[in-house]
Design an enzyme around this catalytic site. Structure first.
Site, PDB file in Angstrom:
ATOM      1  N   SER A 213      44.428  62.539   5.034  1.00 53.64           N
ATOM      2  CA  SER A 213      44.760  61.336   3.681  1.00 53.64           C
ATOM      3  C   SER A 213      43.200  60.027   3.602  1.00 53.64           C
ATOM      4  O   SER A 213      42.326  60.998   4.295  1.00 53.64           O
ATOM      5  CB  SER A 213      45.949  61.179   4.296  1.00 53.64           C
ATOM      6  OG  SER A 213      46.241  60.274   2.885  1.00 53.64           O
TER       7      SER A 213
ATOM      8  N   ASP B  36      49.961  67.811  -4.259  1.00 49.66           N
ATOM      9  CA  ASP B  36      49.359  66.576  -3.359  1.00 49.66           C
ATOM     10  C   ASP B  36      50.149  65.727  -4.011  1.00 49.66           C
ATOM     11  O   ASP B  36      49.969  65.333  -4.774  1.00 49.66           O
ATOM     12  CB  ASP B  36      48.308  66.394  -2.917  1.00 49.66           C
ATOM     13  CG  ASP B  36      47.778  65.484  -2.284  1.00 49.66           C
ATOM     14  OD1 ASP B  36      48.733  64.673  -1.768  1.00 49.66           O
ATOM     15  OD2 ASP B  36      46.536  65.243  -1.327  1.00 49.66           O
TER      16      ASP B  36
ATOM     17  N   HIS C  88      51.291  67.085   0.357  1.00 48.53           N
ATOM     18  CA  HIS C  88      50.215  66.287   1.009  1.00 48.53           C
ATOM     19  C   HIS C  88      50.396  66.566   2.671  1.00 48.53           C
ATOM     20  O   HIS C  88      49.565  65.587   3.371  1.00 48.53           O
ATOM     21  CB  HIS C  88      50.830  64.679   0.399  1.00 48.53           C
ATOM     22  CG  HIS C  88      49.719  63.278   1.093  1.00 48.53           C
ATOM     23  ND1 HIS C  88      48.612  63.869   1.107  1.00 48.53           N
ATOM     24  CD2 HIS C  88      49.804  62.903   2.563  1.00 48.53           C
ATOM     25  CE1 HIS C  88      47.860  62.654   1.353  1.00 48.53           C
ATOM     26  NE2 HIS C  88      48.710  62.085   2.227  1.00 48.53           N
TER      27      HIS C  88
END
Length: 406
Positions: free
Chosen positions: A208, A325, A357
């Protein structure tokens, strides 16, 4: 009746073999798996020898479908307060048979060094007595702090692993704003003096926001031997003006602050775009996808200036994205992939269908929850439990293979 779990005292990222023996042939065998705060239930049919092999047999009913040796673990659902850190005790029960295995978050045989050098903060793990190792620098996402236990798991595979705090840790900024890219240079300087580290084989990796950070570091310091970005971004994105878990979500999203600086000057970034639809979702108390505020920014004029010059990365790049995601979305990695391809740089971009995600964590943990707490909102991370579990396991294998090739 007997349940066998091998290997004994595995690391948390070790695939288990689960076999049930001594049951009546053809009997429906009800298997329960549980660890602190989580449980799953499956029904199998014993074969002609009275055996169930979870890695061979699909359940006829229960928490997951299909053949999956770790299905009893990732398909667990929350039943209470989850355990904290430390080893994870997994117990399997079927009929009168029961077995327990202790899965280690920090495997044995590792040396741990806490690094507090000025504003540099991190934890280095490596096999005891080892020198000159390929080293992975692990960067956390918007949650901040560092992923020490993840570093220990990588070290158990024969690497040095440095969990490096970017923000939200002792000596580091409390928010992810105005972070000097020179900080990554200071981390490299420390590693050059660590006997366990081969300074020519240092890889930066993150998930991320940490994936964005890894690409930024690699573009800034071409001596970095490779970069792994998991559900990250090929462009520099807006910083976080306060901890993601406090304050007003819309205030955070609507406060344009730079994430990165160089020489004290802010670097360009793609700002969040809070749409009326997102505002309504927040007002209605619905789960929100950060992707809904991120992707509109890709149409802004600042995109070119904010795109990370990934072609400057001195080694190969591994980009791992997921179709569903709820964070950046695969479009952010495609920008990096297209730029790497245009410059003839070595890279691989994998996009996992139906996964969400939450794939940057070590494999073989429960993946049945696709939402999580945010600042006065609930985040929707996306993905089906099965697809996210499979992507998490494959991503981990690919990162290990990437390190082995450095």
């Amino acid at each position: 009746m007997r349940i066998d779990i091998t290997p004994d005292q595995p690391a948390l990222d070790t695939e288990l073999r689960i076999r049930l023996t001594g049951f009546p042939p053809g009997e429906r065998v009800r298997l329960r798996a549980e660890q602190p705060g989580w449980a799953s239930h499956m029904v199998f049919t014993a074969d002609d020898a009275g055996t169930v092999d979870v890695g061979r047999d699909a359940p006829t009913d229960g928490s997951y479908e299909g053949v999956d040796p770790m299905g009893p673990v990732w398909s667990m659902r929350r039943v209470g307060a989850a355990g904290g850190g430390g080893p994870v005790e997994l117990t399997l029960t079927a009929g009168d048979a029961s077995a327990t295995v202790v899965r280690q978050r920090i495997p044995a045989g590792l040396e741990r060094t806490e690094v507090t050098d000025g504003d540099l903060y991190g934890v280095l793990y490596h096999p005891a007595g080892a020198t000159g190792l390929t080293t992975v620098v692990l960067l956390a996402g918007s949650e901040g702090g560092l992923h020490e236990e993840d570093a220990a798991l990588f070290a158990a595979h024969g690497y040095a692993a440095f969990a490096l705090a970017v923000y939200g840790a002792p000596g580091r900024p409390s928010t992810m704003t105005n972070i000097p890219v020179e900080y990554f240079g200071r981390a490299l300087a420390y590693l050059r003096g660590a006997p366990a580290v081969d300074p020519g084989r240092v890889v930066f990796a993150g998930g991320s926001k940490g994936g964005e950070a890894a690409l930024v570091a690699g573009a800034e310091y071409p001596e970095i031997a490779g970069v792994v970005s998991i559900v990250g971004s090929g462009v520099m994105t807006q910083g976080i003006d306060q901890s993601v878990f406090t304050g007003s979500f819309l205030d955070i999203m609507n406060t344009p602050v730079p994430n990165w600086t160089r020489g004290g000057e802010p670097l360009p970034y793609v700002p969040n775009v809070v749409t009326p639809a997102l505002e309504k979702a927040v007002a209605d108390g619905l789960p929100v996808r950060l992707r809904d505020a991120f992707e509109p920014g890709l149409a802004l004029d600042v995109l070119d200036a904010a795109t990370i010059p990934v072609e400057r990365i001195g080694g190969p790049v591994l980009l791992l994205s997921t179709e569903d995601d709820g964070g950046y979305g695969p479009a952010y990695h495609r920008i990096a992939a297209d730029r790497l391809a245009a410059h003839g740089r070595p890279f691989e971009h994998i996009v996992y269908p139906d996964a969400g995600h939450l794939v940057a964590a070590p494999p073989y943990g429960p993946t049945t929850e696709s939402t999580g707490p945010g600042p006065a909102v609930t985040f929707e991370y996306g993905g089906t439990p099965a697809a996210t579990a499979a992507a998490r396991a494959d991503a981990h294998r690919r990162v290990l293979a990437f390190l082995a090739g450095i």
